[in-house]
Design a protein around this motif. Structure first.
Motif, PDB file in Angstrom:
ATOM      1  N   GLN A 113      -1.397  -3.244   6.960  1.00 12.36           N
ATOM      2  CA  GLN A 113      -2.600  -4.024   6.680  1.00 12.36           C
ATOM      3  C   GLN A 113      -3.387  -3.417   5.529  1.00 12.36           C
ATOM      4  N   LYS A 114      -3.478  -2.116   5.543  1.00 11.43           N
ATOM      5  CA  LYS A 114      -4.198  -1.440   4.481  1.00 11.43           C
ATOM      6  C   LYS A 114      -3.515  -1.693   3.134  1.00 11.43           C
ATOM      7  N   ARG A 115      -2.196  -1.615   3.153  1.00  9.16           N
ATOM      8  CA  ARG A 115      -1.442  -1.826   1.905  1.00  9.16           C
ATOM      9  C   ARG A 115      -1.599  -3.250   1.390  1.00  9.16           C
ATOM     10  N   ILE A 116      -1.592  -4.215   2.320  1.00  5.81           N
ATOM     11  CA  ILE A 116      -1.742  -5.612   1.920  1.00  5.81           C
ATOM     12  C   ILE A 116      -3.095  -5.827   1.254  1.00  5.81           C
TER      13      ILE A 116
ATOM     14  N   ASP B 106       2.611 -12.247   4.057  1.00  9.80           N
ATOM     15  CA  ASP B 106       3.416 -11.048   3.932  1.00  9.80           C
ATOM     16  C   ASP B 106       4.525 -11.091   4.977  1.00  9.80           C
ATOM     17  N   PRO B 107       5.744 -11.320   4.524  1.00  7.68           N
ATOM     18  CA  PRO B 107       6.874 -11.498   5.440  1.00  7.68           C
ATOM     19  C   PRO B 107       7.088 -10.279   6.334  1.00  7.68           C
ATOM     20  N   ARG B 128      -3.490 -14.492  15.291  1.00  6.59           N
ATOM     21  CA  ARG B 128      -4.566 -14.667  14.339  1.00  6.59           C
ATOM     22  C   ARG B 128      -4.832 -13.314  13.748  1.00  6.59           C
ATOM     23  N   MET B 129      -5.022 -13.328  12.466  1.00  6.97           N
ATOM     24  CA  MET B 129      -5.292 -12.074  11.830  1.00  6.97           C
ATOM     25  C   MET B 129      -6.152 -12.308  10.613  1.00  6.97           C
ATOM     26  N   GLU B 130      -7.221 -11.559  10.547  1.00  4.77           N
ATOM     27  CA  GLU B 130      -8.034 -11.576   9.344  1.00  4.77           C
ATOM     28  C   GLU B 130      -8.307 -10.151   8.927  1.00  4.77           C
ATOM     29  N   LEU B 131      -8.179  -9.926   7.639  1.00  6.14           N
ATOM     30  CA  LEU B 131      -8.552  -8.635   7.085  1.00  6.14           C
ATOM     31  C   LEU B 131      -9.921  -8.805   6.459  1.00  6.14           C
TER      32      LEU B 131
END
Lengths: 140, 140
Positions: A113-116, B106-107, B128-131
């Motif tokens: 996640q950090k890298r993305i 991101d695969p 669900r994912m949010e950065l």
DNA sequence: TTATTTGCAAACTGTTTGCACAGAA
DNA sequence: TTCTGTGCAAACAGTTTGCAAATAA
């Protein structure tokens, strides 16, 4: 995955009053190993104090959250859910059939996640992630 | 990342009436490349139809969502946010300073999530994912 | 004693809904 | 014409808040 909240210590440190209601709410949360909503906390707290008001639970929960002792979650069911703030970060998997919440921590995921975020030109400051799944049949 | 919604086709197929309000809402959504809330959609739609009611926007948005043409998101700001349902799945990164939403796919992440769920004994049915991030200073 | 906390009810936000009228087909 | 869709306002659910009474210190 409960720990303990020392409400007496918090009140002492902040000059707050150690009321029966605060103790009841903290006791409920400390002895819950699910992720109860305010309504659930309130229901459980009425065992110790049959007169406790929902408003008091809302206020106490906010107090604890602001003190960093409680973590608020939104699992998408319309009401906030709470758990004691463990210093170990983790994510949640929700069983869509039972509503049960499983906690997990995956270092690879955290790193990814950090890298993305960085690849997109951002410094990651927070993230929320919930997986929704159905229990695999043991026989599969 | 907008596409188009063919509201005329949807109405025809479903035997629904092609009203000016539905066209206005769809036009707003189709020409938005952010992730507007109902309130925002309503504000933008008043340009085309100064009398349109919020209730109508809520109803239309639900209609489109149920038809699978619109995707509902919860970015944690208290109101639902919408975008046209692209068939390509993606996640979101929210700039905490500006509120801007960046889409990404991101695969490796998708795969990893599936593996994590399986390791926990679940079949992943949704996630669900949010950065949340702050923009990196270009000069860094 | 007295300032904080509580309980209650009213207020507030985002969303849904019942109903009479407006308007697509 | 006729029956669906709309606008409006009232209803909802979760949460917050103002105030007078209750109570910890």
């Amino acid at each position: 995955m409960e720990t303990k909240i020392d409400i007496a210590a918090l009140c002492a440190k902040r000059g707050l009053r150690l009321t029966a209601q605060r103790q009841a709410v903290v006791e409920v949360i400390s002895s819950s190993d699910d992720h109860p909503s305010v309504e659930t906390i309130h229901q459980r707290a009425t065992v110790a104090d049959s007169k406790i008001a929902v408003a008091t639970v809302y206020r106490t929960v906010r107090l604890l959250e602001e003190a960093g002792l409680l973590q608020r979650h939104d699992f998408g069911d319309g009401s906030a859910r709470f758990e004691i703030n463990q210093d170990t970060h983790h994510d949640h998997l929700i069983d869509v059939q039972t509503g049960k919440v499983v906690e997990f921590l995956d270092p690879e995921l955290e790193q990814l996640q950090k890298r993305i975020a960085e690849k997109l030109g951002f410094k990651l400051v927070d993230h929320r992630m919930e997986l929704y799944g159905v229990a695999l049949d043991k026989s599969d």
